[in-house]
Scaffold this active site. Structure first.
Site, PDB file in Angstrom:
ATOM      1  N   HIS A 237       0.579  -1.656   0.274  1.00  0.00           N
ATOM      2  CA  HIS A 237       0.012   0.244  -0.287  1.00  0.00           C
ATOM      3  C   HIS A 237       1.100   1.290  -0.226  1.00  0.00           C
ATOM      4  CE1 HIS A 237      -3.628  -2.393   0.337  1.00  0.00           C
ATOM      5  NE2 HIS A 237      -3.085  -2.992   1.056  1.00  0.00           N
ATOM      6  N   LYS A 268      -2.370  -2.520  -7.630  1.00  0.00           N
ATOM      7  CA  LYS A 268      -2.408  -0.434  -6.381  1.00  0.00           C
ATOM      8  C   LYS A 268      -1.534   0.503  -7.104  1.00  0.00           C
ATOM      9  CE  LYS A 268      -2.902  -3.800  -2.774  1.00  0.00           C
ATOM     10  NZ  LYS A 268      -4.430  -4.919  -2.983  1.00  0.00           N
TER      11      LYS A 268
END
Lengths: 432, 432
Positions: A237, A268
């Protein structure tokens, strides 16, 4: 969104199954009934994002009609999935090399764009080597388990909030493990002292996805060095999003060179798909050579590797997306807080708005989608503890101020309509 | 191909690792040294296939120079990875939707092309539902383990030659298992009789990839029905390739409707990437709801899903590729047999040419690549038992008669040069 007929009612009565005594079907139906009963049955929104118009997507409603929605929960945090250089890398490479890799890495599948991508990732994190897997999940599962198995009598110290893929990696390692309290360096040190003389692998994340908080990476490295432990850091993340070149939170904190293994995702911040580890040449080569989940699986397509590399390269040289991302995330938090909504304070780009009840959380999401054409998936147990159910909002550089204002008004209307808890409410994890 | 400097020698001396007492690096280097010592260290050929010219690829040699080679070991069996409809589906969808899915299936990643692909796969196998995973490996690992866990006190009966991904699925299920001798229906029945009254899952493959032999699917279904067992069939080396619509070996044998779960891949016959299961709606919904390896992983990209669907749809209506595939595989076997090479007799498209020694097998592959620009990866332990090392040749519709003649001459020259065993040699599994 409304739940359609439970999938446990066969949709195609013509399909035939075997006839027999044991009723296996009943076990699957029973398991689904339990999920429905606990209000944990998940319905996937059927969407198609529109390149060039992110965060807008077409939503194919259960009745078959399609309408445009604004996505506020994607993990394509920077919208790199629609970046023209990334899309062009994919389409150019597919036209040149075709779609699939055609084999495992060992048998005909080791495509040059993938080899180049691994070099790019090693450079991103300042490591000797990189190794790409079909997903971030597999990279943790195969990476942690293989590394730990190669270390004699390894003890794994694992953060309590680690992602399921890390937990599976620890489990498959088959060695002893101890869990340290989330981001609790004192507790970690206690466990390290107790393990004096042993080989130890510390497994943790930099940015925790649901609460948006950040690990004390440097302090953990201090302990690792003091007690002779090895460090494995999940940056999924954070890669692309933090650090001068998008190397992640460890790069931002100036400690990237002190971490032994940095794991990341291409799915991501980089907007593609796949996962990876980076570390020493011997470590990556050993995982390459011993991890079944790497050896026996088809390589990622050359076009995907090329797209991911284009994204990594672009984000090494461009800070604009990172700056806009932080700016819009901060603006979103500010707007929601000023509206009296129960925003969980975070240090990162993740904006959790607390609800604290599974049914209400789902009702809020359904209402937002149907009434406001805003898509935010409800986050319920087991992804978060019961009692801390939430809407997890992920602003991107493409969520501009006007969209933030629209979101804020929609949330306020939803909170009013459903009488949801406001800022100041205490959301405690329910006793299990 | 020649082995380059062992990767255990750090290539980038400037990269810094932590300083500490425990020497973790030595464990990884030691593991690699053992592989080198056993002649099991694998070097990946760095290739880039050329769309429109399959089976030709560019080989990036260890010295950096590039030359054209003919690939004879790809699992893109029909060359669908370069099919214009498949490539166009990928590029069109990427331009429309971007590259990555942007999230897990539950959180913003459930893209419409992927939903459509699952319907297409359910239709392909005549099942109620389909469920797509990031790879065939994950589909077996997550599928088998989740299904078995949902069945109370499940006993898994597993074919002795099952692929590593199935073995991992069985292992992660955590329930009791028994191994039946490869394709041995009598042994399977013994185990079923011994398990009378229990819930049983029979896990097997249709086409075994290394020996190219075929399971007696109908006979196994007979037993499953007689003893009330459930069947899980891996068709990864058959989907697209066999059956009037490419449904696999079970479709070809007319027993597809009798198998409970059919698992397949999008990465071989269909030329893309990803894996899937098909089965009852409740079964797929339960795996969807309970399998961590499915829940916590990013969805496959819409462009990949669209490409795979285009491939599946094309092969449902076109038999030409399947016919050409079988014709060229048969022609290859015939040519190699007539040349006195030790071809393992198979019923399928897989053409193993036996060597029976790891070093000689690698030497033959190196010689073919360097002298003849023919790429066939050596297949050594642990992929096959020691003593049965081989070249595994996979002819495609694009390996025409002239290429077969070239291959035959190259193999004969190689066999002469290295004095390798001819037809008639007995290759027995070495005692471990």
């Amino acid at each position: 969104m409304p739940e359609t007929r439970p999938a446990s009612s066969p949709a195609h009565a013509h399909a035939q199954g075997p006839v027999r005594g044991n009723d296996y079907e009943a076990h699957f139906q029973g398991a689904l009934a339990r999920l429905h009963g606990e209000r944990r049955y998940r319905v996937f929104a059927d969407i198609e994002r529109i390149a060039g118009r992110f965060p807008i997507a077409n939503w194919r409603r259960p009745d078959g009609a399609t309408s445009e929605i604004t996505v506020w929960c994607s993990n394509d945090y920077l919208g790199m999935g629609q970046h023209p250089e990334v899309v062009a890398a994919l389409t150019d490479t597919a036209r040149r090399c075709g779609v699939g890799a055609g084999g495992t890495r060992n048998i005909a599948g080791n495509n040059s764009p993938l080899v180049d991508l691994e070099r790019e990732l090693a450079d991103l994190h300042g490591k000797e080597a990189g190794l790409v897997f079909t997903s971030g999940y597999v990279s943790n599962q195969a990476g942690i388990s293989t590394i730990a198995k190669l270390i004699p009598d390894c003890l794994i110290l694992s953060d309590a909030f680690n992602h399921n893929s890390m937990i599976e990696g620890v489990r498959h390692a088959g060695c002893e493990k101890r869990i340290f309290r989330h981001n609790d360096v004192a507790h970690l040190e206690e466990l390290l002292i107790a393990a004096a003389g042993r080989n130890v692998l510390i497994a943790f994340e930099s940015v925790y996805s649901m609460d948006g908080d950040v690990a004390p990476i440097g302090a953990i490295c201090d302990l690792a060095e003091k007690y002779g432990a090895m460090t494995y850091l999940d940056e999924v993340h954070a890669v692309g999003l933090y650090g001068p070149r998008g190397g992640g939170m460890a790069e931002r904190q100036g400690v990237m060179h002190r971490v032994d293994v940095i794991e990341g995702t291409l799915a991501k911040g980089f907007g593609c798909v796949g996962g990876y580890i980076t570390g020493s040449a011997a470590l990556c080569d050993a995982v390459r050579s011993f991890a079944p989940g790497f050896i026996f699986t088809t390589a990622i397509p050359p076009a995907i590797a090329a797209a991911a590399r284009a994204s990594v390269r672009y984000l090494k040289r461009s800070n604009g997306e990172r700056e806009a991302h932080q700016r819009q995330a901060a603006a979103t938090k500010r707007a929601l807080e000023e509206a009296g909504l129960p925003v969980l304070a975070t240090e990162t780009h993740i904006v959790p708005v607390m609800v604290g009840d599974a049914e209400l959380c789902k009702a809020a999401a359904d209402h937002l989608l149907e009434r406001h054409a805003i898509y935010i998936q409800p986050i319920n147990y087991p992804t978060v503890p019961r009692g801390t159910e939430r809407l997890r909002i992920t602003p991107s550089p493409f969520h501009d101020d006007a969209r933030i204002a629209t979101l804020t008004a929609a949330l306020v209307e939803t909170w009013d309509t459903l009488d949801l808890p406001r800022a100041g409410t205490v959301f405690a994890q329910a006793a299990e």
